[in-house]
Enzyme design. Structure first.
Site, PDB file in Angstrom:
ATOM      1  N   ASP A  16      49.394 -18.319   6.776  1.00  8.68           N
ATOM      2  CA  ASP A  16      47.972 -18.562   7.040  1.00  8.68           C
ATOM      3  C   ASP A  16      47.103 -17.330   6.805  1.00  8.68           C
ATOM      4  O   ASP A  16      45.944 -17.348   7.175  1.00  8.68           O
ATOM      5  CB  ASP A  16      47.781 -18.838   8.561  1.00  8.68           C
ATOM      6  CG  ASP A  16      47.587 -20.285   8.855  1.00  8.68           C
ATOM      7  OD1 ASP A  16      47.671 -21.068   7.926  1.00  8.68           O
ATOM      8  OD2 ASP A  16      47.348 -20.596  10.037  1.00  8.68           O
ATOM      9  N   CYS A  35      45.414 -37.925  12.839  1.00  8.39           N
ATOM     10  CA  CYS A  35      45.839 -38.357  11.498  1.00  8.39           C
ATOM     11  C   CYS A  35      47.319 -38.040  11.238  1.00  8.39           C
ATOM     12  O   CYS A  35      47.898 -38.546  10.276  1.00  8.39           O
ATOM     13  CB  CYS A  35      44.944 -37.765  10.410  1.00  8.39           C
ATOM     14  SG  CYS A  35      44.851 -35.975  10.436  1.00  8.39           S
TER      15      CYS A  35
HETATM   16  S1  SF4 Z   1      49.188 -42.032   7.321  1.00  4.63           S
HETATM   17 FE1  SF4 Z   1      49.801 -43.018   5.421  1.00  4.63          FE
HETATM   18  S2  SF4 Z   1      48.279 -42.350   3.914  1.00  4.63           S
HETATM   19 FE2  SF4 Z   1      48.121 -40.976   5.663  1.00  4.63          FE
HETATM   20  S3  SF4 Z   1      49.423 -39.255   5.126  1.00  4.63           S
HETATM   21 FE3  SF4 Z   1      50.692 -40.674   6.303  1.00  4.63          FE
HETATM   22  S4  SF4 Z   1      51.657 -41.975   4.761  1.00  4.63           S
HETATM   23 FE4  SF4 Z   1      49.989 -40.917   3.745  1.00  4.63          FE
HETATM   24  S1  SF4 Z   2      42.056 -37.332  12.475  1.00  2.35           S
HETATM   25 FE1  SF4 Z   2      40.210 -36.666  11.400  1.00  2.35          FE
HETATM   26  S2  SF4 Z   2      39.249 -35.304  12.854  1.00  2.35           S
HETATM   27 FE2  SF4 Z   2      41.378 -35.478  13.484  1.00  2.35          FE
HETATM   28  S3  SF4 Z   2      42.438 -33.761  12.427  1.00  2.35           S
HETATM   29 FE3  SF4 Z   2      42.615 -35.594  11.139  1.00  2.35          FE
HETATM   30  S4  SF4 Z   2      40.909 -35.370   9.715  1.00  2.35           S
HETATM   31 FE4  SF4 Z   2      40.435 -34.033  11.419  1.00  2.35          FE
END
Ligand code: SF4
Ligand code: SF4
Length: 312
Positions: free
Chosen positions: A133, A244
């Site tokens: 990083d 995410c």
């Molecule tokens: S949630 Fe689905 S689209 Fe998103 S990174 Fe993981 S595999 Fe890829």
């Molecule tokens: S879900 Fe959205 S707000 Fe949360 S880390 Fe992933 S991209 Fe950023």
């Protein structure tokens, strides 16, 4: 004693595994041509927000030989940080999992320095530099070139059958090593779970994050207060955000790490919402700062604001 490129590469990987790294791959040091346009577009559009340092040293970012003249190889390692113990499940206030233990920079750098000493024993003429990083290096691109995995639509590096809860580290070296096959096959397929789950709409296109909208940026990188338009959108995440990654199907493969020094600090597993809400400066200094928690990257006042923001 000089070993052949292939043998030295195997020696390095074996040592990396013994040091506790979960993956290690090697790429030839060369300019990153394919990535240039996307990266500069991201900067031109201002998607890096107030992380002005991202726009610095574009020449070094696109060619690692400018970071270490004569560099021939990039060694990329990954260290699992997926924790066994979590924050209390009733907490609404959440910290990103990467920040549960002590600051990973020290831990990874120490291990990388051991790898460099091994390289120097086998190739005394070689010069090497370690990074985590800490330099204008496009880490995920190098990880992909070194065969570790691919960049998902959430822009995280995903290791096949391991997931994305990994820290990365790199060594640039003038030693001649045998490179691995790059990881070409992006495996997200039709999945869009991360894009749908992101509460702030920060994933503006597959693999592209507008940092200005991302909770991680708003709660860590942004020195100012979180803008009011994000009210009710940060969902209790006051230091980073894992949404995410948590929804990513590849993280069903995540297994708890075995790294003692990354064990959650006591306040992570013990503090309830009320403890965070009443956090005072002496406690911040004693529990968070003194214990080298990554949370100490933000000032006490900013942390207090981030926490208070979750109630608005
Ligand atoms: S949630 Fe689905 S689209 Fe998103 S990174 Fe993981 S595999 Fe890829
Ligand atoms: S879900 Fe959205 S707000 Fe949360 S880390 Fe992933 S991209 Fe950023």
């Amino acid at each position: 004693m000089l070993q052949s490129d292939a043998r030295l590469s195997e020696t390095i990987k074996k040592e990396a595994a013994e040091l506790g790294f979960d993956a290690c791959g090697i790429a030839y040091a060369a300019p990153l041509q394919a990535e240039q346009e996307l990266f500069f577009q991201w900067i031109r559009k201002g998607h890096h927000g107030k992380m002005g340092y991202m726009a610095n040293h574009p020449d070094k970012r696109m060619d690692p030989r400018k970071l270490l003249p004569g560099a021939k190889s990039v060694i990329v390692v990954a260290l699992n940080y997926f924790p066994e113990e979590k924050q209390p499940s009733e907490n609404r206030l959440k910290v990103s999992k990467y920040a549960y233990g002590k600051d990973y920079h020290f831990i990874i750098k120490e291990k990388l320095r051991k790898l460099i000493r091994l390289l120097a024993r086998h190739d005394p003429q070689s010069q090497s530099r370690e990074f985590t990083d800490s330099a204008p290096l496009l880490e995920r691109s190098w990880a992909q070139r070194a065969g570790l995995g691919w960049t998902g639509k959430n822009s995280c590096l995903i290791l096949p059958r391991k997931g994305s809860f990994f820290f990365m580290g790199e060594i640039l070296t003038t030693a001649s090593l045998k490179a691995d096959e790059p990881f070409f096959k992006e495996q997200c397929g039709n999945c869009t779970r991360c894009m749908e789950a992101c509460p702030t709409g920060a994933i503006i296109a597959p693999g592209q994050i507008d940092a200005r909208l991302c909770t991680s940026y708003l709660t860590i990188e942004l020195k100012d207060s979180i803008p009011p338009e994000f009210k009710n959108k940060t969902h209790g995440w006051f230091f980073g955000c894992d949404i995410c990654q948590d929804v990513c199907p590849f993280n069903r493969f995540a297994r708890p790490h075995r790294e003692e020094s990354l064990k959650p600090l006591p306040f992570i597993t013990q503090w309830k919402d009320k403890d965070w809400k009443t956090l005072d400066k002496p406690t911040f200094n004693r529990e968070i700062k003194k214990n080298h928690s990554p949370i100490a990257r933000v000032k006490f006042e900013k942390l207090r604001e981030n926490i208070a923001f979750q109630d608005t």
